[in-house]
Write an enzyme that holds these catalytic residues in place. Structure first.
Site, PDB file in Angstrom:
ATOM      1  N   LYS A 138       0.831  -1.206   0.000  1.00  0.00           N
ATOM      2  CA  LYS A 138       0.000   0.000   0.000  1.00  0.00           C
ATOM      3  C   LYS A 138       0.863   1.252   0.000  1.00  0.00           C
ATOM      4  CE  LYS A 138      -3.889  -2.280   2.216  1.00  0.00           C
ATOM      5  NZ  LYS A 138      -4.671  -2.448   3.450  1.00  0.00           N
TER       6      LYS A 138
ATOM      7  N   HIS B 123       0.440  -7.894  17.334  1.00  0.00           N
ATOM      8  CA  HIS B 123      -0.665  -8.841  17.218  1.00  0.00           C
ATOM      9  C   HIS B 123      -1.221  -9.158  18.599  1.00  0.00           C
ATOM     10  CE1 HIS B 123       1.865 -12.263  18.466  1.00  0.00           C
ATOM     11  NE2 HIS B 123       2.776 -11.813  17.633  1.00  0.00           N
TER      12      HIS B 123
END
Length: 151
Positions: free
Chosen positions: A82, A132
């Protein structure tokens, strides 16, 4: 300093994107969030075929099959793509590599198509943050490079 004074006109200060030498900095960012269970399901279905297609030998060795580590690197590859403004078009997953430095800090290493796209955009430095939880993995990347000074 009056209300109409521009910060970029003061000695030693720069406006957003402007370097103190008068040049301009190019910034690009990307972020991605993935569900760890979905990555586990893909690994369960495709096994080594998926792992060798997406991750480099170094990444696989570092992760040692730990799904949260693999998931956060998958998110990292998406985030970098991205920042490169392309998605995975013009490159393969392994062209974006996330490896630890000697202290464990993640580093972005670009190869082949990803490296060519970064060069085209004049992006020369990538900083990445990985995290995470039990369920989700997230990666954020900021890339920077110098533009030519505007005239």
């Amino acid at each position: 300093m009056g209300p109409h004074t521009r910060l970029g006109r003061h000695e030693g200060l720069a406006t957003a994107g402007q370097l103190t030498d008068g040049g301009y900095m190019r910034l690009s960012c990307g972020v991605d969030l993935v569900e760890i269970d979905r990555v586990a399901a893909v690994i369960g279905r495709w096994g080594d075929r998926f792992l060798t297609r997406v991750f480099t030998d170094v990444e696989r060795a570092y992760c040692r099959g730990r799904v949260p580590e693999l998931a956060v690197r998958f998110a990292a590859k998406e985030a970098v793509s991205k920042a490169l403004g392309t998605g995975i078009v013009g490159m393969v997953w392994r062209d974006i590599e996330v490896v630890p430095d000697p202290r464990g800090k993640p580093l972005v290493v670009l190869h082949n198509g990803a490296k060519a796209r970064a060069t085209e955009l004049r992006l020369t430095a990538f900083e990445i943050s990985l995290s995470h939880s039990r369920d989700m993995a997230i990666a954020m990347v900021v890339a920077q490079g110098a533009d030519r000074a505007e005239s």
